[in-house]
Design an enzyme around this catalytic site. Structure first.
Site, PDB file in Angstrom:
ATOM      1  N   THR A 107       0.816  -1.211   0.000  1.00  0.00           N
ATOM      2  CA  THR A 107       0.000   0.000   0.000  1.00  0.00           C
ATOM      3  C   THR A 107       0.851   1.263   0.000  1.00  0.00           C
ATOM      4  O   THR A 107       0.561   2.228  -0.685  1.00  0.00           O
ATOM      5  CB  THR A 107      -0.894  -0.014   1.254  1.00  0.00           C
ATOM      6  OG1 THR A 107      -1.648  -1.216   1.232  1.00  0.00           O
ATOM      7  CG2 THR A 107      -1.845   1.159   1.269  1.00  0.00           C
ATOM      8  N   THR A 123       2.076  -4.562   4.434  1.00  0.00           N
ATOM      9  CA  THR A 123       2.094  -4.856   5.873  1.00  0.00           C
ATOM     10  C   THR A 123       1.791  -6.311   6.215  1.00  0.00           C
ATOM     11  O   THR A 123       2.182  -6.780   7.270  1.00  0.00           O
ATOM     12  CB  THR A 123       1.088  -3.962   6.622  1.00  0.00           C
ATOM     13  OG1 THR A 123      -0.207  -4.156   6.060  1.00  0.00           O
ATOM     14  CG2 THR A 123       1.478  -2.512   6.542  1.00  0.00           C
ATOM     15  N   ASP A 124       1.102  -7.020   5.314  1.00  0.00           N
ATOM     16  CA  ASP A 124       0.682  -8.386   5.662  1.00  0.00           C
ATOM     17  C   ASP A 124       1.844  -9.253   6.138  1.00  0.00           C
ATOM     18  O   ASP A 124       1.749  -9.905   7.166  1.00  0.00           O
ATOM     19  CB  ASP A 124       0.017  -9.059   4.455  1.00  0.00           C
ATOM     20  CG  ASP A 124      -1.455  -8.706   4.355  1.00  0.00           C
ATOM     21  OD1 ASP A 124      -1.858  -7.720   5.001  1.00  0.00           O
ATOM     22  OD2 ASP A 124      -2.196  -9.410   3.633  1.00  0.00           O
ATOM     23  N   LYS A 154       2.156  -8.274  13.162  1.00  0.00           N
ATOM     24  CA  LYS A 154       0.957  -7.537  12.751  1.00  0.00           C
ATOM     25  C   LYS A 154      -0.216  -8.142  13.518  1.00  0.00           C
ATOM     26  O   LYS A 154      -0.522  -9.311  13.344  1.00  0.00           O
ATOM     27  CB  LYS A 154       0.733  -7.666  11.241  1.00  0.00           C
ATOM     28  CG  LYS A 154      -0.489  -6.894  10.754  1.00  0.00           C
ATOM     29  CD  LYS A 154      -0.639  -6.917   9.241  1.00  0.00           C
ATOM     30  CE  LYS A 154      -1.849  -6.105   8.819  1.00  0.00           C
ATOM     31  NZ  LYS A 154      -2.030  -6.039   7.374  1.00  0.00           N
TER      32      LYS A 154
END
Lengths: 591, 454
Positions: free
Chosen positions: B105, B181-182, B259
């Site tokens: 992103t 970020t995953d 995360k």
């Protein structure tokens, strides 16, 4: 003059993109269980990689936004911490039903868009909005051609604001709004008002239409010949609509005159003189100057050559050109006020010797104007730039203005362009076809009035048609309950009970139906009906059958009534005093 | 993409995406004008998407409609041209901060017309978007790849490590990796193991909310990452928003971060240890946690690239009812990390003799055949303690390693990929696994971690 309207109506139920409750904002938000947080917003590049003028304008202010989010009305979606849920189907059907009723072309696929708004009024920095239909007409005393119907998210409510921060409440943000834009066809303000009332009336005939202050708002687009297109936002009191429009026309007409005058006088703005005149006012009796100097500020003077009389020109009541300029400055910079030479300077306690020194310092000629600004130096310098920028404008500029509560308006920001809109990437397009089968059927006002007039009389019919209880009333009719008492309970008794301080929210729809059924089945009379409901509230006992027994409210037969009436010597007053609650009124009616 | 029916009409009328067109319905005599937009995947193939002059997009079914071209428009083409990848110039990285693009992103940009996403890692554009980054100039950028992070695995870790080593060898002062970020934590751990001797800051960051939205966390994450890099902290870190306000970021150790939320900006948490630093966005301050002994910053570093990662590693989640038949399948891997329950358990059916025997024999067989079995705990917080219960003792006796380790499941997985990339000898692999590197295994459980602040 030509104007168009944008009507924004809130829709009850759930919010548009998250399943929390959409309610009229609770006044005492501080007392609700909630969380608080703050954010800063970026002027994200708008569509086509260009940054929208309106967005840049807001971001120049570099504010911090503080939010309070009550648990019952807000979810992570409202905090922009989670992608939006699917669109609220009830609100969508509401918008589609309205569109269908006015004969608009419903789009086959709805695309939810993001409208960039970086004043903090949306946590995400954009408002979700979608066009539902194009065209159509609302028929009535005047026919109102409609341009578009959109469905969008309500913005957050402002609690307080200062130059570098704004406090917002998030219970309001994300409530579904239906936005109805008319064609810009109104040539006078009274037609515009008629149209607004007509749209409002139609909306109130639909279930889920939210009621109360702020639940419906009018924006007005006004174009004046030789002027500019101006958008005035957020008028809540429709009674001010005409004044607002008329004032805007006057404002633009007067500004055009001022521009002509500026041209005629051949004013050269490059020769504006700016000077620090703090020294002159060191021992002034004027509090504005003293306070500024005491706080480490300065007093600056501007000489505007040949400008005499222009700042003092009245645009409309209580609004001079100087106020207009000040509004513009205030939108960007924390300036409280300015003093100019077209004002009565005595009210500021500026002495004639100070005035003389000033004139000398600025080498003022008779036809020149001056402006005095007292504040911290950085603010003063910024304000002077803005002031010059504003008076130099050689034509009227399209802008968004805020409707004030006195029918005036003030500069809010440059008008947003289509560049502010880009697709909401978190949602897929919505095909409208599957919904068209389940639309709400809207029965027009006139049709409803004709029907109810016969059932409950004109006065009561008008009352119920304007009431938020309309749909409850109609549901009661569907249950076969007696129409007149149904209306009376909703419009009269409930109001009385509330005034008596009773908790009418305990009278659920089911309880009301039960009570009205007792009446409709002639088990109790109209007096007993009111008494029964009151007793239920007082005792907090909603087992009505039992209550009727307990309080002895069963209606007598006609024969029994006649007998008692005879006993009381046929004195109706005496009789009613004693037996009002149980008398069979049919006996009297027949007589 | 448009369906054949529409494409044929467009072709016949010589209409292209971006042209201004009108759609006329004969039955209702209504006409609509707008710019023809491309079609999103999965929407109604019989609908044409128009951008109206008001900016709204709408979809119109063209059944019974006449489509006409009004004019060719340059607007959209301009956008398309802008979206084209700019040729990367040979860059000098000496003494600069280097942004390394890996996708996700944070390094992508929305095409405002169509909603499509494409890569943007032109430092000029980034600085234009976030002018406060000027502070860190000379700021350079390099795109290594542009992938959604769920698609990043061992080959990309290897490539990224190599590129970063080259950038540092070229004299860069710090590298900030922009990553989805995953799986950001996996990549962070991988770089941590792959770049031995790293003595300059290597910071990974991402964004949970896309950078086209004004409320994006990209700006703060990027700024705080660079601010941390400025502090001359050596080693690999993850720098992400700490709370749901725009107040400060946490700097997390690459081996201890996870995360922990699917969408919130505060998703990244340090597990078992406090974050290394708090970085205040508005105040531009870095507050280091003095508890940590971090690798020393050195102007002249010598990075030894150990970027081979095995792809024959499995991550198994222990769950009620896990059967020996499933354990048997692990034989095709060289190593398995078991996210065990509680202190590091998996069902061994001690009350059902037959089943018990089967589980034990399957596990023994795996180890005998050279598969390395590593225990971590699916509780996320806490450490593996195989001595406490009989189940743990049995597993330990079989030869499952990890007793006493407080490693995170993800870190243990990456470390096993790495260890198996360094050696095929199970004994050597176990040795590599159990040697603490940058706080991946800690001798005791810190009390400081108990007071996690919001």
């Amino acid at each position: 003059m030509r104007c168009g309207l944008e009507i924004h109506q809130r829709v009850e139920g759930k919010k548009l993109f998250t399943a929390t409750l959409a309610q009229m904002p609770d006044a005492e938000i501080e007392k609700l269980p909630s969380i608080k947080f703050f954010r800063q917003l970026n002027p994200a590049a708008g569509e086509l990689g260009q940054i929208d003028k309106a967005a840049v304008y807001e971001s120049k202010k570099a504010k911090t936004f503080f939010y309070i989010a009550p648990f019952k009305n807000c979810s992570l979606v409202d905090m922009d911490e989670e992608p939006p849920d699917l669109i609220n189907q009830d609100a969508l059907i509401y918008a589609l039903s309205f569109s269908k009723f006015i004969g608009a072309k419903i789009v086959d696929e709805i695309y939810v868009m993001r409208k960039i708004v970086v004043d903090g009024s949306n946590v995400s920095g954009f408002q979700r909005t979608a066009l539902v239909s194009l065209g159509g007409e609302i028929k009535g005393s005047i026919n109102v051609p409609i341009q578009t119907v959109c469905i969008e998210e309500e913005s957050a409510g402002i609690l307080s604001q200062s130059y570098d921060s704004t406090n917002y409440r998030l219970d309001r943000q994300g409530i579904a709004l239906i936005e109805i834009s008319t064609e810009p066809v109104f040539l006078n303000s009274s037609d515009a008002k008629k149209a607004a009332l007509q749209i409002g009336q139609l909306l109130r005939l639909m279930p889920l239409t939210m009621r109360g202050i702020g639940s419906i708002r009018q924006d007005v687009n006004i174009s004046v010949e030789g002027g500019a297109r101006v958008e005035i936002k957020g008028l809540q009191n429709i009674e001010l609509l005409e004044l607002l429009i008329n004032n805007e026309v006057k404002r633009q007409t007067q500004l055009i005159e001022i521009l002509k005058e500026i041209k005629k006088r051949k004013i050269d703005f490059s020769s504006i003189l700016t000077k620090d005149v703090s020294k002159i006012f060191e021992n002034s009796a004027c509090n504005i100057f003293l306070n500024a100097l005491k706080n480490g500020g300065v007093v600056y003077a501007l000489k505007i050559p040949k400008f005499r009389g222009l700042l003092g020109t009245e645009l409309y009541t209580n609004k001079r050109f100087a106020t207009e300029v000040l509004d513009y400055i205030k939108a960007y910079c924390p300036l409280k006020g300015l003093i100019h030479s077209d004002e009565n300077l005595e009210k500021y306690k500026i002495s004639s010797s100070e005035l003389n020194q000033l004139k000398k310092e600025l080498e003022l000629e008779e036809e020149d104007s001056f402006v005095l600004i007292a504040e911290k130096k950085e603010i003063v310098l910024y304000a002077i730039d803005l002031l010059i920028e504003r008076i130099k404008q050689d034509s009227l500029v399209s802008e968004t203005r805020k409707a004030n509560e006195d029918g005036s308006s003030s500069f809010l920001r440059p008008i947003g362009s289509w560049m502010r809109l880009y697709p909401e990437t978190d949602l897929r397009p919505i095909s409208t076809k599957p919904y068209l089968k389940s639309l709400i059927k809207i029965v027009p006002y006139s049709e409803r009035l004709a029907k109810y007039e016969k059932l409950i009389g004109r006065d009561l019919a008008l009352q119920i048609l304007n009431s938020h209880n309309l749909f409850l009333f109609e549901e009661f009719l569907e249950h076969g309950l007696e129409p007149k008492q149904s209306a009376i309970v909703l419009e009269k008794h409930l109001v009385e009970f509330r005034r008596e301080g009773l908790a009418i929210e305990n009278l659920t729809k089911e309880v009301l139906i039960k009570a009205l059924r007792l009446y409709s089945q002639k088990k109790i009379n109209a007096f007993a009906l009111a008494e029964l409901l009151r007793q239920a509230l007082l005792s907090n006992n909603f087992d009505l059958e039992e209550l009727v027994k307990q309080k002895n409210l069963y209606q007598l037969t006609e024969k029994e009534t006649e007998k008692l009436f005879e006993q009381e010597g046929r004195d109706i007053k005496k009789f009613m005093q004693k037996y009002r609650l149980i008398a069979n009124m049919d006996f009297f009616n027949k007589k | 993409m448009y369906g054949k029916k529409i494409l044929d009409i467009l072709k016949k009328k010589k209409i292209e995406i971006g042209d201004e067109i009108k759609i006329y319905y004969k039955d209702t005599k209504k006409e609509f004008r707008g710019i023809l937009l491309p079609k999103q995947l999965g929407s109604d193939p019989n609908c044409i998407v128009l951008k109206l002059s008001s900016g709204y997009n709408i979809g119109l079914d063209i059944s019974g409609a006449i489509i006409e071209k009004i004019s060719s428009s340059a607007v959209v083409r301009e956008v398309e041209k802008k979206g084209l990848k700019k040729e990367e110039l040979q860059q000098e990285y000496k003494n600069s901060f280097v942004l390394v693009g890996a996708g996700g992103t944070i390094s992508s940009k929305v095409d405002y017309l169509t909603g499509a996403v494409d890569s943007k890692l032109n430092p000029q554009e980034i600085v234009e978007l976030y002018p406060e980054l000027k502070r860190f100039e000379p700021l350079k950028a390099k795109n290594v790849f542009n992938l959604l992070s769920e698609n990043i695995s061992q080959p990309e870790w290897e490539e990224l490590a190599k590129e970063i080593k080259n950038i540092f060898d070229d004299g860069a002062n710090a590298v900030v990796v922009l990553h989805g970020t995953d799986t950001l934590c996996y990549t962070a751990a991988a770089l941590n193991y792959a770049l031995e001797g790293l003595a300059k800051p290597l910071i990974l960051c991402g964004s949970q909310r896309s950078s086209d939205r004004p409320s994006s966390d990209a700006r703060q994450n990027l700024f705080c990452s660079l601010l941390a890099a400025e502090k001359k902290i050596a080693g690999v870190y993850v720098c992400m928003h700490a709370t749901y306000s725009d107040d400060f970021n946490y700097l997390h150790l690459a081996t201890r971060v996870r995360k922990s939320h699917s969408s919130g900006r505060w998703a990244f948490r340090s597990i078992g240890l406090r974050p290394v630093a708090k970085i205040y966005f508005k105040e531009k301050q870095v507050e280091l946690n003095p508890e940590f002994v971090l690798p020393k910053f050195e102007e002249k570093q010598k990075i030894i690239l150990k970027n081979k990662f095995s792809q024959a590693v499995h991550l198994a989640w222990a769950y009620p009812g896990l059967k020996p038949e499933e354990i048997k399948h692990w034989a095709k891997y060289d190593g398995v990390v078991i996210a065990g329950t509680g202190l590091g358990h998996l069902p061994i059916y001690s009350h059902q003799q037959e089943l018990h025997k089967k589980v034990i024999s399957e596990l023994k067989e795996l180890i005998a055949s050279g598969v390395v079995l590593v225990m971590a705990s699916q509780t996320l917080e806490g450490r593996v303690m195989l001595q406490t219960y009989s189940t743990g003792r049995i597993l330990q006796d079989i030869g499952i390693i990890g007793n006493g380790c407080d490693w995170l499941v993800e870190t243990a997985f990456v470390k096993l990929c790495w260890a198996l990339g360094q050696s095929k000898d199970p004994k050597k692999v176990k040795e590599l696994m159990l040697k603490p590197i940058n706080y991946d295994i800690n001798p005791y459980s810190s009390l400081e971690a108990l007071e996690q602040e919001e």
